[in-house]
Design an enzyme around this catalytic site. Structure first.
Site, PDB file in Angstrom:
ATOM      1  N   ASP A  74       0.859  -1.176   0.000  1.00  0.00           N
ATOM      2  CA  ASP A  74       0.000   0.000   0.000  1.00  0.00           C
ATOM      3  C   ASP A  74       0.898   1.231   0.000  1.00  0.00           C
ATOM      4  OD1 ASP A  74      -2.964   0.807   0.313  1.00  0.00           O
ATOM      5  OD2 ASP A  74      -1.919   2.119   1.708  1.00  0.00           O
ATOM      6  N   GLN A  75       0.415   2.303  -0.609  1.00  0.00           N
ATOM      7  CA  GLN A  75       1.256   3.495  -0.748  1.00  0.00           C
ATOM      8  C   GLN A  75       0.452   4.765  -0.536  1.00  0.00           C
ATOM      9  OE1 GLN A  75       2.567   4.985  -4.728  1.00  0.00           O
ATOM     10  NE2 GLN A  75       4.602   4.509  -3.981  1.00  0.00           N
TER      11      GLN A  75
END
Length: 198
Positions: A74-75
């Site tokens: 996830d970013q």
């Protein structure tokens, strides 16, 4: 044709960007869509958010398997102590890039590797700093029209024309900007006894 990895490898993502990145290490993986609520928790920091979501995505797939290794990622972008997500609209993309002009934005990528058989998990958060050059309104409009980065955190694609927006990049792995830090992932795989070279 490469042989299948043992144990089987799963990517908890349907992102074409992450699939392309993982394909640099191995094509022997299965991409599966994770079912995870990505809403930030109250008072959750950006680092805590990507750590939690990367692990949740990997666990959501691992819980359905007997064996195998599951990658979750996830970013988010962080600017002025604010979590910056995907713009989704041209108007929001213009706002984001206008704010970033002449400034540095930190990208945090959470990466998790879960062993479905043992339940063990490795989770890391990889930072990467992007400094934007001073951008004119015309440049911003032209960039968004050409590349349509509406599904990208920070409103750019560093693997494409987005590179023209920057004055400098600072981090350990440029792949993390695209959504999957391969250097750290390779280290996590080696910890599980998986060497993609052998």
């Amino acid at each position: 044709m490469r042989e299948a990895l043992s144990p089987p490898l799963y990517l908890a993502s349907t992102s074409v960007y992450r699939q392309q990145l993982l394909s640099k290490l191995t094509t022997a993986f299965t991409a599966v869509k994770p079912e995870v609520d990505e809403t930030p928790l109250p008072a959750e920091t950006a680092s805590q958010l990507v750590h939690r979501l990367a692990l949740a995505k990997a666990n959501s797939i691992a819980s359905t398997l007997q064996c195998g290794l599951v990658i979750g990622s996830d970013q988010v972008a962080v600017f002025a102590n604010e979590i910056i997500g995907k713009p989704h609209t041209t108007e929001n993309a213009v706002k984001q890039l206008t704010r970033f002009s002449g400034h540095t934005v930190t990208f945090l990528t959470g990466l998790a590797l879960v062993n479905a058989e043992t339940g063990s998990a490795q989770v890391v958060v990889e930072p990467f700093d992007v400094t934007f050059r001073h951008l004119s309104a015309a440049e911003i409009d032209a960039y968004i029209a050409k590349e349509q980065p509406l599904d990208c955190a920070g409103s750019f694609k560093s693997e494409g024309l987005g590179i023209t927006l920057f004055s400098s990049l600072n981090g350990n792995d440029p792949n993390s900007l695209i959504g999957l830090p391969l250097i750290r992932l390779n280290a996590l795989l080696l910890n599980e006894g998986v060497n993609v070279l052998l």
